[in-house]
Design a protein around this motif. Structure first.
Motif, PDB file in Angstrom:
ATOM      1  N   VAL A   1      35.440  28.340  -3.987  1.00 60.95           N
ATOM      2  CA  VAL A   1      35.230  29.599  -4.495  1.00 60.95           C
ATOM      3  C   VAL A   1      34.878  29.641  -5.846  1.00 60.95           C
ATOM      4  O   VAL A   1      34.054  30.134  -6.247  1.00 60.95           O
ATOM      5  CB  VAL A   1      36.573  30.521  -4.184  1.00 60.95           C
ATOM      6  N   ILE A   2      35.788  28.730  -6.737  1.00 65.94           N
ATOM      7  CA  ILE A   2      35.726  28.747  -7.978  1.00 65.94           C
ATOM      8  C   ILE A   2      34.203  28.274  -8.439  1.00 65.94           C
ATOM      9  O   ILE A   2      33.293  28.561  -9.165  1.00 65.94           O
ATOM     10  CB  ILE A   2      36.792  28.024  -8.817  1.00 65.94           C
ATOM     11  N   ASP A   3      34.039  27.041  -7.554  1.00 64.00           N
ATOM     12  CA  ASP A   3      32.609  26.272  -7.984  1.00 64.00           C
ATOM     13  C   ASP A   3      31.409  27.311  -7.366  1.00 64.00           C
ATOM     14  O   ASP A   3      30.422  27.261  -8.372  1.00 64.00           O
ATOM     15  CB  ASP A   3      32.481  25.055  -6.898  1.00 64.00           C
ATOM     16  N   SER A   4      31.652  27.988  -6.535  1.00 60.17           N
ATOM     17  CA  SER A   4      30.603  28.948  -6.046  1.00 60.17           C
ATOM     18  C   SER A   4      30.304  30.104  -7.104  1.00 60.17           C
ATOM     19  O   SER A   4      29.126  30.108  -7.504  1.00 60.17           O
ATOM     20  CB  SER A   4      30.886  29.718  -4.898  1.00 60.17           C
ATOM     21  N   TYR A   5      31.386  30.563  -7.823  1.00 63.49           N
ATOM     22  CA  TYR A   5      31.175  31.625  -8.707  1.00 63.49           C
ATOM     23  C   TYR A   5      30.668  30.951  -9.921  1.00 63.49           C
ATOM     24  O   TYR A   5      29.603  31.514 -10.224  1.00 63.49           O
ATOM     25  CB  TYR A   5      32.605  32.088  -9.245  1.00 63.49           C
ATOM     26  N   PHE A   6      30.837  29.773 -10.334  1.00 66.96           N
ATOM     27  CA  PHE A   6      30.228  29.142 -11.571  1.00 66.96           C
ATOM     28  C   PHE A   6      28.507  28.963 -11.372  1.00 66.96           C
ATOM     29  O   PHE A   6      27.878  28.809 -12.129  1.00 66.96           O
ATOM     30  CB  PHE A   6      30.852  28.046 -12.088  1.00 66.96           C
ATOM     31  N   ASN A   7      28.279  28.447  -9.832  1.00 67.08           N
ATOM     32  CA  ASN A   7      26.902  28.334  -9.560  1.00 67.08           C
ATOM     33  C   ASN A   7      26.224  29.390  -9.738  1.00 67.08           C
ATOM     34  O   ASN A   7      25.083  29.844 -10.031  1.00 67.08           O
ATOM     35  CB  ASN A   7      26.829  27.695  -8.178  1.00 67.08           C
ATOM     36  N   LEU A   8      26.866  30.656  -9.165  1.00 67.02           N
ATOM     37  CA  LEU A   8      26.135  31.833  -9.234  1.00 67.02           C
ATOM     38  C   LEU A   8      26.238  32.574 -10.703  1.00 67.02           C
ATOM     39  O   LEU A   8      24.927  33.142 -10.898  1.00 67.02           O
ATOM     40  CB  LEU A   8      27.235  32.981  -8.483  1.00 67.02           C
ATOM     41  N   LEU A   9      26.974  32.155 -11.394  1.00 68.25           N
ATOM     42  CA  LEU A   9      27.094  32.513 -12.769  1.00 68.25           C
ATOM     43  C   LEU A   9      25.758  31.823 -13.311  1.00 68.25           C
ATOM     44  O   LEU A   9      25.066  32.592 -14.376  1.00 68.25           O
ATOM     45  CB  LEU A   9      28.229  32.453 -13.591  1.00 68.25           C
ATOM     46  N   GLU A  10      25.719  30.705 -13.316  1.00 71.38           N
ATOM     47  CA  GLU A  10      24.602  29.777 -13.917  1.00 71.38           C
ATOM     48  C   GLU A  10      23.089  30.358 -13.385  1.00 71.38           C
ATOM     49  O   GLU A  10      22.256  30.447 -14.167  1.00 71.38           O
ATOM     50  CB  GLU A  10      24.465  28.446 -13.534  1.00 71.38           C
ATOM     51  N   LEU A  11      23.082  30.675 -12.217  1.00 69.36           N
ATOM     52  CA  LEU A  11      21.679  31.167 -11.623  1.00 69.36           C
ATOM     53  C   LEU A  11      21.615  32.588 -12.143  1.00 69.36           C
ATOM     54  O   LEU A  11      20.645  33.075 -12.782  1.00 69.36           O
ATOM     55  CB  LEU A  11      21.811  31.534 -10.114  1.00 69.36           C
ATOM     56  N   HIS A  12      22.825  33.376 -12.435  1.00 71.99           N
ATOM     57  CA  HIS A  12      22.471  34.757 -13.065  1.00 71.99           C
ATOM     58  C   HIS A  12      22.247  34.584 -14.414  1.00 71.99           C
ATOM     59  O   HIS A  12      21.009  35.267 -15.045  1.00 71.99           O
ATOM     60  CB  HIS A  12      23.710  35.515 -12.834  1.00 71.99           C
ATOM     61  N   ASN A  13      22.511  33.465 -15.131  1.00 73.60           N
ATOM     62  CA  ASN A  13      22.125  33.329 -16.696  1.00 73.60           C
ATOM     63  C   ASN A  13      20.764  32.752 -16.675  1.00 73.60           C
ATOM     64  O   ASN A  13      20.274  33.206 -17.966  1.00 73.60           O
ATOM     65  CB  ASN A  13      23.177  32.754 -17.526  1.00 73.60           C
ATOM     66  N   GLN A  14      20.236  32.398 -15.764  1.00 76.28           N
ATOM     67  CA  GLN A  14      18.631  31.877 -15.804  1.00 76.28           C
ATOM     68  C   GLN A  14      17.771  32.963 -15.864  1.00 76.28           C
ATOM     69  O   GLN A  14      16.620  32.684 -16.585  1.00 76.28           O
ATOM     70  CB  GLN A  14      18.569  31.066 -14.826  1.00 76.28           C
ATOM     71  N   ASP A  15      18.141  34.014 -15.279  1.00 76.56           N
ATOM     72  CA  ASP A  15      17.189  35.253 -15.144  1.00 76.56           C
ATOM     73  C   ASP A  15      17.781  36.375 -14.817  1.00 76.56           C
ATOM     74  O   ASP A  15      17.844  36.963 -13.756  1.00 76.56           O
ATOM     75  CB  ASP A  15      15.978  34.837 -14.086  1.00 76.56           C
ATOM     76  N   ILE A  16      18.300  36.814 -16.053  1.00 75.26           N
ATOM     77  CA  ILE A  16      19.315  37.988 -15.779  1.00 75.26           C
ATOM     78  C   ILE A  16      18.634  39.314 -15.346  1.00 75.26           C
ATOM     79  O   ILE A  16      18.973  40.082 -14.548  1.00 75.26           O
ATOM     80  CB  ILE A  16      19.904  38.164 -17.554  1.00 75.26           C
ATOM     81  N   ASN A  17      17.190  39.703 -15.684  1.00 77.48           N
ATOM     82  CA  ASN A  17      16.507  40.855 -15.503  1.00 77.48           C
ATOM     83  C   ASN A  17      16.111  40.608 -13.956  1.00 77.48           C
ATOM     84  O   ASN A  17      16.154  41.826 -13.423  1.00 77.48           O
ATOM     85  CB  ASN A  17      15.480  40.946 -16.212  1.00 77.48           C
ATOM     86  N   ASN A  18      16.546  39.511 -13.277  1.00 80.90           N
ATOM     87  CA  ASN A  18      16.065  39.288 -11.783  1.00 80.90           C
ATOM     88  C   ASN A  18      17.275  38.867 -11.075  1.00 80.90           C
ATOM     89  O   ASN A  18      16.922  38.359 -10.165  1.00 80.90           O
ATOM     90  CB  ASN A  18      14.861  38.636 -11.485  1.00 80.90           C
ATOM     91  N   SER A  19      18.443  39.066 -11.678  1.00 80.98           N
ATOM     92  CA  SER A  19      19.631  38.441 -11.037  1.00 80.98           C
ATOM     93  C   SER A  19      20.189  39.034  -9.646  1.00 80.98           C
ATOM     94  O   SER A  19      20.707  38.644  -8.934  1.00 80.98           O
ATOM     95  CB  SER A  19      20.692  38.604 -12.070  1.00 80.98           C
ATOM     96  N   TYR A  20      19.817  40.523  -9.713  1.00 76.88           N
ATOM     97  CA  TYR A  20      20.451  41.404  -8.712  1.00 76.88           C
ATOM     98  C   TYR A  20      19.591  41.561  -7.595  1.00 76.88           C
ATOM     99  O   TYR A  20      19.525  42.178  -6.777  1.00 76.88           O
ATOM    100  CB  TYR A  20      21.323  42.238  -8.992  1.00 76.88           C
TER     101      TYR A  20
END
Length: 50
Positions: free
Chosen positions: A31-50
């Motif tokens: 769960v913690i690893d998934s959170y940080f992977n999702l956070l990294e993806l979010h930070n790559q393209d914040i405007n298209n994250s959701y």
């Protein structure tokens, strides 16, 4: 149930109205690893994250 308490604590307060459901697909480390992977993806393209 300790795992249920852990997962509940992972939900941001702004999401509580949506009542997300969790499916147990691993342990807490997963769960913690998934959170940080999702956070990294979010930070790559914040405007298209959701």
């Amino acid at each position: 149930m300790p795992d249920a308490n852990f997962y509940n604590a992972c939900v941001p307060n702004t999401w509580r109205q949506y009542r997300p459901q969790f499916f147990n697909c691993g342990d807490r480390k997963d769960v913690i690893d998934s959170y940080f992977n999702l956070l990294e993806l979010h930070n790559q393209d914040i405007n298209n994250s959701y």
